[in-house]
Design a protein around this motif. Structure first.
Motif, PDB file in Angstrom:
ATOM      1  N   ARG A 113       0.834  -1.203   0.000  1.00 14.54           N
ATOM      2  CA  ARG A 113       0.000   0.000   0.000  1.00 14.54           C
ATOM      3  C   ARG A 113       0.867   1.251   0.000  1.00 14.54           C
ATOM      4  NH1 ARG A 113      -4.777   0.606  -1.590  1.00 14.54           N
ATOM      5  NH2 ARG A 113      -5.670  -0.933  -0.164  1.00 14.54           N
ATOM      6  N   ALA A 118      -3.302   1.409  -4.707  1.00 12.29           N
ATOM      7  CA  ALA A 118      -4.186   0.315  -5.123  1.00 12.29           C
ATOM      8  C   ALA A 118      -3.710  -0.351  -6.408  1.00 12.29           C
ATOM      9  CB  ALA A 118      -5.606   0.844  -5.314  1.00 12.29           C
ATOM     10  N   GLU A 149      -7.346  -5.615   3.163  1.00 14.75           N
ATOM     11  CA  GLU A 149      -7.827  -4.619   2.210  1.00 14.75           C
ATOM     12  C   GLU A 149      -8.027  -5.349   0.883  1.00 14.75           C
ATOM     13  OE1 GLU A 149      -5.216  -1.216   2.221  1.00 14.75           O
ATOM     14  OE2 GLU A 149      -4.923  -1.377   4.390  1.00 14.75           O
ATOM     15  N   ASP A 151      -8.573  -4.843  -2.159  1.00 15.36           N
ATOM     16  CA  ASP A 151      -7.954  -4.493  -3.436  1.00 15.36           C
ATOM     17  C   ASP A 151      -6.498  -4.953  -3.514  1.00 15.36           C
ATOM     18  OD1 ASP A 151      -7.246  -2.668  -1.463  1.00 15.36           O
ATOM     19  OD2 ASP A 151      -7.072  -0.983  -2.853  1.00 15.36           O
ATOM     20  N   LEU A 152      -5.921  -5.346  -2.374  1.00 17.60           N
ATOM     21  CA  LEU A 152      -4.550  -5.857  -2.349  1.00 17.60           C
ATOM     22  C   LEU A 152      -4.474  -7.319  -1.920  1.00 17.60           C
ATOM     23  CD1 LEU A 152      -2.624  -2.872  -0.684  1.00 17.60           C
ATOM     24  CD2 LEU A 152      -2.606  -3.532  -3.099  1.00 17.60           C
TER      25      LEU A 152
END
Length: 223
Positions: A113, A118, A149, A151-152
């Motif tokens: 991050r 993203a 998270e 998106d990761l």
């Protein structure tokens, strides 16, 4: 009769020699087989053998569709060129190895991050294999515990049981019931490229080395 007794006595040593030669032949064959299986007596455990296969890019992860607590099912690999995956295998009720892996994934997520936002070429993937208990709610709770998270870091269970078994077999991942409601399983981080080829297997405490190699494989290297 003396002649018959002498003939029998002479035959016994020859039979003993033949038996010893046969036993020696079996021993030589067994040693040759062990040498082949252990690759020249260098690797004595299944885990060492599969890590050697990974180091030589001889392990190919079967594609698998995963279902998680967020959004539609997805298939991590094959991926786009330059995409790399750091993959572990967990079950959400595990309080030992899986919890430690979750903590290391939190650290890797933070590092990604900070560097990429993203748009990271490195994707973290946790595959849960306990089909009875790893429900969407359990996956969500595991993610919340470790500050996932999405998106990761993606957490999911294979949609199809057969595809799950094929994936585990292709990677040599073993998950055996421990008789106390849990599992004994491989607690390692698998570095997988966009084609599904395993490029390395790392113990969980070596996550910095796994991440560094993933960055190099993605072509971004160190900052």
């Amino acid at each position: 009769m003396p002649g018959a007794r002498n003939s029998a006595a002479a035959t016994r040593p020859r039979a003993l020699v033949a038996t010893l030669l046969a036993a020696l032949g079996l021993l030589v064959g067994f040693i040759a087989l062990v040498g082949q299986v252990t690759r020249g007596f260098e690797y004595w455990t299944f885990e060492a053998l599969r890590r050697d296969d990974a180091a030589g890019a001889r392990l190919l992860a079967r594609p698998v569709e995963l279902s998680g607590p967020y959004g539609a099912p997805w298939t991590p690999w094959p991926g786009s060129t330059g995409q790399v995956f750091l993959v572990d295998f967990i079950y959400t009720r595990c309080l030992t190895v899986c919890s430690a892996l979750g903590a290391e994934y939190t650290r890797m997520q933070r590092a990604l991050r900070e560097r990429f936002g993203a748009d990271s070429p490195i994707r973290l993937v946790s595959i849960a294999f306990d089909r009875t208990h790893d429900t969407p709610a359990a996956l969500r709770d595991y993610g919340i515990t470790h500050r996932q998270e999405p998106d990761l870091w993606q957490i999911g269970t294979p949609v199809d049981a057969g595809a799950q078994e094929a994936l585990l077999r292709s990677l040599g991942v073993v998950a055996v019931a421990d008789g106390m409601g849990g599992f004994v399983h491989n607690g390692a981080i698998h570095l997988i490229d966009a084609s599904g080829t395993v490029q390395g297997i790392y113990d969980l405490e070596r996550w910095p080395q796994a991440l560094e190699r993933a960055l190099a494989l993605a072509g971004v290297g160190r900052p």
